[in-house]
Design a protein around this motif. Structure first.
Motif, mmCIF file in Angstrom:
data_model
loop_
_atom_site.group_PDB
_atom_site.id
_atom_site.type_symbol
_atom_site.label_atom_id
_atom_site.label_comp_id
_atom_site.label_asym_id
_atom_site.label_seq_id
_atom_site.Cartn_x
_atom_site.Cartn_y
_atom_site.Cartn_z
ATOM 1 N N LEU A 7 51.381 34.458 22.597
ATOM 2 C CA LEU A 7 51.415 34.648 21.151
ATOM 3 C C LEU A 7 50.170 35.369 20.653
ATOM 4 O O LEU A 7 50.228 36.139 19.682
ATOM 5 C CB LEU A 7 51.559 33.291 20.453
ATOM 6 C CG LEU A 7 52.903 32.574 20.638
ATOM 7 C CD1 LEU A 7 52.858 31.192 19.995
ATOM 8 C CD2 LEU A 7 54.047 33.406 20.055
ATOM 9 N N ASN A 8 49.055 35.135 21.329
ATOM 10 C CA ASN A 8 47.795 35.749 20.893
ATOM 11 C C ASN A 8 47.564 37.132 21.491
ATOM 12 O O ASN A 8 46.935 37.992 20.863
ATOM 13 C CB ASN A 8 46.613 34.845 21.262
ATOM 14 C CG ASN A 8 46.602 33.565 20.467
ATOM 15 O OD1 ASN A 8 46.974 33.551 19.294
ATOM 16 N ND2 ASN A 8 46.195 32.462 21.089
ATOM 17 N N SER A 9 48.044 37.354 22.721
ATOM 18 C CA SER A 9 47.706 38.587 23.436
ATOM 19 C C SER A 9 48.904 39.396 23.895
ATOM 20 O O SER A 9 48.731 40.439 24.530
ATOM 21 C CB SER A 9 46.835 38.247 24.656
ATOM 22 O OG SER A 9 45.712 37.489 24.286
ATOM 23 N N LEU B 293 56.198 32.736 33.792
ATOM 24 C CA LEU B 293 55.492 32.643 32.518
ATOM 25 C C LEU B 293 54.242 31.769 32.619
ATOM 26 O O LEU B 293 53.228 32.043 31.974
ATOM 27 C CB LEU B 293 56.424 32.084 31.439
ATOM 28 C CG LEU B 293 57.582 32.986 31.004
ATOM 29 C CD1 LEU B 293 58.494 32.255 30.023
ATOM 30 C CD2 LEU B 293 57.052 34.275 30.385
ATOM 31 N N CYS B 294 54.306 30.721 33.442
ATOM 32 C CA CYS B 294 53.167 29.810 33.587
ATOM 33 C C CYS B 294 52.027 30.422 34.380
ATOM 34 O O CYS B 294 50.855 30.258 34.032
ATOM 35 C CB CYS B 294 53.609 28.523 34.278
ATOM 36 S SG CYS B 294 54.580 27.404 33.250
ATOM 37 N N PHE B 295 52.364 31.143 35.457
ATOM 38 C CA PHE B 295 51.338 31.548 36.424
ATOM 39 C C PHE B 295 51.214 33.059 36.619
ATOM 40 O O PHE B 295 50.314 33.518 37.317
ATOM 41 C CB PHE B 295 51.604 30.872 37.772
ATOM 42 C CG PHE B 295 51.806 29.382 37.655
ATOM 43 C CD1 PHE B 295 50.855 28.586 37.044
ATOM 44 C CD2 PHE B 295 52.958 28.788 38.146
ATOM 45 C CE1 PHE B 295 51.041 27.218 36.920
ATOM 46 C CE2 PHE B 295 53.161 27.413 38.027
ATOM 47 C CZ PHE B 295 52.202 26.623 37.410
ATOM 48 N N SER C 119 50.381 28.934 28.413
ATOM 49 C CA SER C 119 50.836 30.308 28.623
ATOM 50 C C SER C 119 51.464 30.884 27.358
ATOM 51 O O SER C 119 51.196 32.033 26.984
ATOM 52 C CB SER C 119 51.849 30.345 29.774
ATOM 53 O OG SER C 119 52.303 31.652 30.004
ATOM 54 N N ILE C 120 52.305 30.092 26.686
ATOM 55 C CA ILE C 120 52.940 30.557 25.448
ATOM 56 C C ILE C 120 51.885 30.848 24.389
ATOM 57 O O ILE C 120 51.971 31.832 23.643
ATOM 58 C CB ILE C 120 53.965 29.517 24.945
ATOM 59 C CG1 ILE C 120 55.178 29.485 25.892
ATOM 60 C CG2 ILE C 120 54.419 29.843 23.523
ATOM 61 C CD1 ILE C 120 56.176 28.403 25.565
#
Length: 418
Positions: free
Chosen positions: A120-122, A187-189, A115-116
């Motif tokens: 960071l990318n999106s 954050l995970c789901f 998720s992190i």
């Protein structure tokens, strides 16, 4: 005519409850209002939006469920339940809170890393996070799912219930562990269910302590407002697009009745007629044993399996081909009861549900050591809030939550952690 009869039934059941308990804010009244008013709003909303409209048959089934649930609840719940006092604070093992917190954090870590990386990318896009979670769910890695989602979710739910108690008691230091896990879960789901559950846990805990403690406790409005704002923010990030906020609320709290009608319209597609004799209604009891047995016997399935194989698939509830009202999972508890007892005896599920809640209340009142029974009651009461969408007592996640609550209320000392 049926709408008027349903409205009269709602008023009648609330009046009967008030005559017996001299209270309006009661668990059975919450159940009645959520189902009754929800269905009435659904009838008008779906008709305006060209969505499948609940039929007369479904209205009658809901009326029967409301009547049966209330009759058994009122018959089995004494007046004295709402008047006894708790003489001491609830014991919670703070060492075990910290141990379970770190265990959940480690188990969540594979999902959190993914998720992190996506964030960071999106950017902080909960829609993309949710899509990644859903895509991973279809990969079918059962053991990995249990270790990294279901078990830590059970820990998180148990700590959220405990954290709700701590916030009501203004012990914010120990409340942080459940709240941190809730943030990690989001954050995970990318889901809102854990945040909404925490709000429900707080309201129920406040309600119980307000009724049963002699000490004055204060309602924390600022935390409620903060939680609601977070839910709205995540909703905007994830789902709105061309939908209005009203449409999004309807998807979760009104359309389940339309989905239930879709199921009634397609009985063979949803295995109506395959009777499971209470296996789903008592799923939180059977699930741990089924999980163990399934390791040795392929024919053994968890109670939730018989729901998931049918209701996980998305369906379009729109009457218009060019409009999409996609929904899955949210079938109301009625579908679980039908799977258990059939289309003619579905109301037995409502009887079992009412009895379970009454047993939890009786246990809480009679047990001298009230820690575990208090938290069980919070968990069962919270299931009422979700009953118009699903029957959470079927899921093994509830079994894990109850197990970890039991561990949290044990007086066990770890010398190395002192």
């Amino acid at each position: 005519m049926l709408i008027l009869m349903l409205f009269i039934e709602i008023i009648f059941l609330i009046i009967i409850s008030y005559i017996r308990y001299k209270k309006i804010l009661l668990p059975n009244n919450i159940f009645t209002l959520l189902w009754g008013i929800g269905l009435i709003i659904s009838l008008f909303y779906t008709n305006e939006r060209d969505i499948i409209v609940p039929s007369s048959k479904l209205i009658i089934m809901v009326m029967v469920v409301l009547f049966v649930f209330n009759i058994f609840y009122i018959f089995l719940t004494s007046r004295s339940f709402f008047s006894f006092d708790m003489k001491k604070d609830i014991y919670i093992n703070e060492q075990i809170i910290k141990i379970l917190f770190w265990c959940a954090l480690i188990l969540y870590s594979p999902n959190l890393i993914d998720s992190i990386s996506l964030i960071l990318n999106s950017g902080l896009n909960f829609d993309l996070i949710r899509r990644m979670y859903v895509a991973a769910s279809y990969e079918g890695n059962g053991i990995f799912v249990y270790i990294t989602r279901i078990i830590p979710n059970g820990i998180m739910n148990s700590l959220l219930i405990v954290s709700a108690y701590y916030i009501v008691k203004k012990n914010f230091k120990m409340a942080k562990y459940g709240i941190i896990l809730m943030i990690i879960n989001v954050l995970c789901f990318g889901g809102r269910s854990s945040i909404l559950a925490f709000l429900e846990y707080y309201l129920i805990t406040f309600y119980l302590l307000h009724n049963h403690e002699k000490k004055k406790i204060h309602f924390q409005k600022k935390y409620i407002i903060m939680i609601l704002l977070i839910i709205v923010a995540i909703t905007i990030s994830r789902d709105l697009g061309s939908m209005s906020m009203l449409d999004m609320i309807a998807t979760y709290f009104i359309l389940p009745f339309s989905f239930m009608q879709y199921i009634l319209n397609n009985p063979f597609q949803y295995d109506i007629g395959q009777i499971h004799y209470g296996y789903l209604s008592l799923g939180f009891i059977f699930s741990p044993f089924a999980l163990i047995l399934s390791m040795f016997f392929r024919d053994i399935n968890l109670p939730s399996y018989y729901f998931d194989i049918n209701a996980q698939n998305f369906v379009n509830l729109s009457e218009l081909k060019n409009v999409g009202w996609l929904i899955n999972n949210s079938t109301t508890s009625l579908y679980y009861f039908i799977l258990d007892f059939g289309i003619n005896y579905y109301y037995i599920g409502a009887v079992i549900y009412a009895i379970l809640i009454c047993i939890a209340q009786y246990w809480f009142k009679k047990e001298s050591n009230k820690e575990f029974s208090f938290f069980i009651l919070v968990c069962f009461y919270q299931s009422i809030f979700n009953s118009t969408t699903n029957y959470v007592l079927t899921n093994i996640s509830t079994s894990f939550t109850l197990f970890f609550l039991f561990i949290l209320t044990r007086k066990i000392k770890f010398r190395l952690l002192n």
